[in-house]
Design a protein around this motif. Structure first.
Motif, mmCIF file in Angstrom:
data_model
loop_
_atom_site.group_PDB
_atom_site.id
_atom_site.type_symbol
_atom_site.label_atom_id
_atom_site.label_comp_id
_atom_site.label_asym_id
_atom_site.label_seq_id
_atom_site.Cartn_x
_atom_site.Cartn_y
_atom_site.Cartn_z
ATOM 1 N N GLN A 1 15.248 98.441 9.106
ATOM 2 C CA GLN A 1 16.450 98.947 8.449
ATOM 3 C C GLN A 1 17.603 98.989 9.463
ATOM 4 O O GLN A 1 17.543 99.756 10.427
ATOM 5 C CB GLN A 1 16.150 100.357 7.937
ATOM 6 C CG GLN A 1 17.265 101.045 7.208
ATOM 7 C CD GLN A 1 16.941 102.529 6.995
ATOM 8 O OE1 GLN A 1 16.185 103.108 7.762
ATOM 9 N NE2 GLN A 1 17.517 103.125 5.988
ATOM 10 N N SER B 1 25.610 109.576 11.700
ATOM 11 C CA SER B 1 25.944 110.502 10.604
ATOM 12 C C SER B 1 27.122 109.960 9.804
ATOM 13 O O SER B 1 27.144 110.007 8.581
ATOM 14 C CB SER B 1 26.311 111.869 11.175
ATOM 15 O OG SER B 1 25.231 112.381 11.907
ATOM 16 N N SER C 1 22.241 102.275 11.216
ATOM 17 C CA SER C 1 22.949 103.038 12.254
ATOM 18 C C SER C 1 23.536 102.127 13.327
ATOM 19 O O SER C 1 22.990 101.064 13.632
ATOM 20 C CB SER C 1 21.996 104.020 12.943
ATOM 21 O OG SER C 1 21.326 104.808 11.998
ATOM 22 N N THR D 1 20.586 113.606 9.788
ATOM 23 C CA THR D 1 20.248 114.869 10.466
ATOM 24 C C THR D 1 20.245 116.043 9.468
ATOM 25 O O THR D 1 20.778 115.945 8.362
ATOM 26 C CB THR D 1 21.269 115.195 11.585
ATOM 27 O OG1 THR D 1 22.537 115.477 10.970
ATOM 28 C CG2 THR D 1 21.423 114.051 12.565
#
Ligand SMILES: Cc1cc2nc3c(=O)[nH]c(=O)nc-3n(C[C@H](O)[C@H](O)[C@H](O)COP(=O)(O)OP(=O)(O)OC[C@H]3O[C@@H](n4cnc5c(N)ncnc54)[C@H](O)[C@@H]3O)c2cc1C
Length: 382
Positions: free
Chosen positions: A124, A133, A127, A361
């Motif tokens: 995947q 985030s 990020s 998170t």
């Protein structure tokens, strides 16, 4: 009555499924891991074995390589594997859901059977160094050329096990004019494509789970885009919503076995336990029971055909709390398992620290609950 956490008073065919799986497990134990065999390679062997037994993709339609059964059948398999102490089903359910919901018919027919069989291993690529985030702030770009193909450049980070993968579900920015969320698209990136460099990172505990992914002018065909151009954000949210629950992970029975061990210890040593430890064990039991009750609700919702959504942020927080407290407490109760032969709890304890980071998170889960479920105003007033 079964001893499994997600017992729905199983209808007859589920009872039979569980029995068949138990028989299959007795005949097909996972061979021991070779000394020099990396864990993902070992688990990939297990993936292929499970698939050949018909235990992967139970709720995926038959035309895409699954068995066309219900989500409850898939949950029962994860549950049964966990309860027997076997490694779980491969964690591909959230990627399969993304393709089922957003992929074209051609992509579903071509990619899903290979994903379920373990012929293609996926990772995947969401990020980035400057966008974890704040995923919508990603800077990897996919620019469309005159012949319709895309040229992709940028860097991804924390891509788990990319070095063992064939394909990557990649997010990249397409178009500059649209707002951040509306200018992200999703692609299937073959990791052997020219311009792709995968660099594993060594973590403090010696693991090499994480990778950096460098993309330097990588060409992708329009047919390698998943969903509409600019529709990548919706795909990403679906993917993480399925990633954030405990249902198909087999974690519940794993937690359940350790909770039971703590319970037995508390009963046997009640008077000798240091201050506070009995309370800690009690909290572990409560966390676990809450998680089980919650997972039953999610299973019932899936059976009713409801797709995973922002509620899965609650699941993720509950799972994180249960897992972290459980392994922290277990280490206090069984300190001898920090080192040596019984070091498994310590390994699980170390990995549990990552639970409040991966898949978004804990702070981000609370933001989602505040904004999308409780509809609280962003500035905290009112
Ligand atoms: C074990 C593991 C496996 C992973 N695997 C993958 C993978 O396969 N593919 C992939 O794409 N990613 C993966 N990740 C990355 C993971 O999704 C990110 O680490 C996570 O989203 C956080 O992003 P970040 O590390 O950039 O931290 P940052 O976003 O920099 O956050 C730093 C701190 O600031 C806090 N913070 C940031 N913004 C806010 C806000 N708005 N409000 C309140 N607090 C905030 C965060 O909660 C955190 O405590 C993995 C991570 C781990 C730990």
């Amino acid at each position: 009555m079964t001893d499994l956490p997600l017992d729905f008073g199983d209808p007859a065919d589920l009872e039979q499924l569980r029995r068949d799986l138990r028989d299959w497990l007795a005949e097909h134990p996972l061979p021991p891991r070779d000394a020099d065999e990396p864990l993902p390679v070992h688990l990939h062997r297990w993936h292929r074995m499970l698939h050949s037994g018909g235990w992967v993709g139970l709720d995926v339609p038959r035309e895409y390589g699954g068995r066309g059964l219900t989500p409850l059948h898939q949950v029962a398999v994860s549950d049964e594997l966990g309860a027997r102490g076997a490694p779980g089903v491969p964690r591909i359910g959230y990627l399969a859901h993304a393709l089922l919901e957003f992929g074209s018919e051609e992509q579903r027919r071509r990619l899903l059977p290979r994903m379920l069989a373990g012929d293609d291993v996926w990772c995947q690529g969401f990020s980035e160094p400057g966008a974890g985030s704040d995923l919508a702030g990603m800077s990897t770009r996919a620019d469309r050329g005159p012949e319709g193909h895309y040229t992709v450049s940028g860097q991804k980070l924390w891509t788990s096990y990319a070095q063992y993968s064939d394909l990557c579900l990649l997010l990249a920015r397409t178009g500059a004019d649209a707002p951040a969320h509306a200018s992200i698209s999703a692609f299937v990136l073959p990791l052997d494509r020219p311009g792709v460099t995968v660099r594993p990172l060594r973590a403090a505990n010696g693991d090499d789970e994480f990778c950096e992914l460098f993309l330097d002018g990588v060409r992708l065909a329009e047919s390698e885009r998943v969903g509409a151009e600019g529709g990548g954000w919706a795909l990403a949210m679906t993917t993480v919503a399925y990633e954030r629950n405990a249902l198909d992970t087999g974690h519940l029975p794993r937690y359940g076995r350790l909770v039971e061990r703590l319970r037995r210890h508390a009963r046997a040593h009640r008077d000798g336990l240091p201050d506070g430890l009995l309370t800690d064990i009690g909290r572990c039991v409560v966390d676990y029971e809450v998680l089980v009750a919650h997972s039953r609700r999610r299973t019932a919702e899936r059976l009713a055909g409801r797709a995973a959504g922002p509620e899965s942020s609650i699941d993720k927080l509950l799972m994180t709390r249960a897992e972290q407290r459980l392994y922290e407490t277990a280490l206090k109760v069984f300190p001898e398992e920090v080192h040596g032969e019984g070091g498994e709890i310590f390994g699980d304890y170390l990995y549990s620290r990552a639970a409040s980071v991966y898949g978004g998170t804990s702070q981000i889960q609370r933001n989602i609950i505040a904004k999308r479920l409780l509809r609280l105003p962003a500035d905290g007033r009112g």
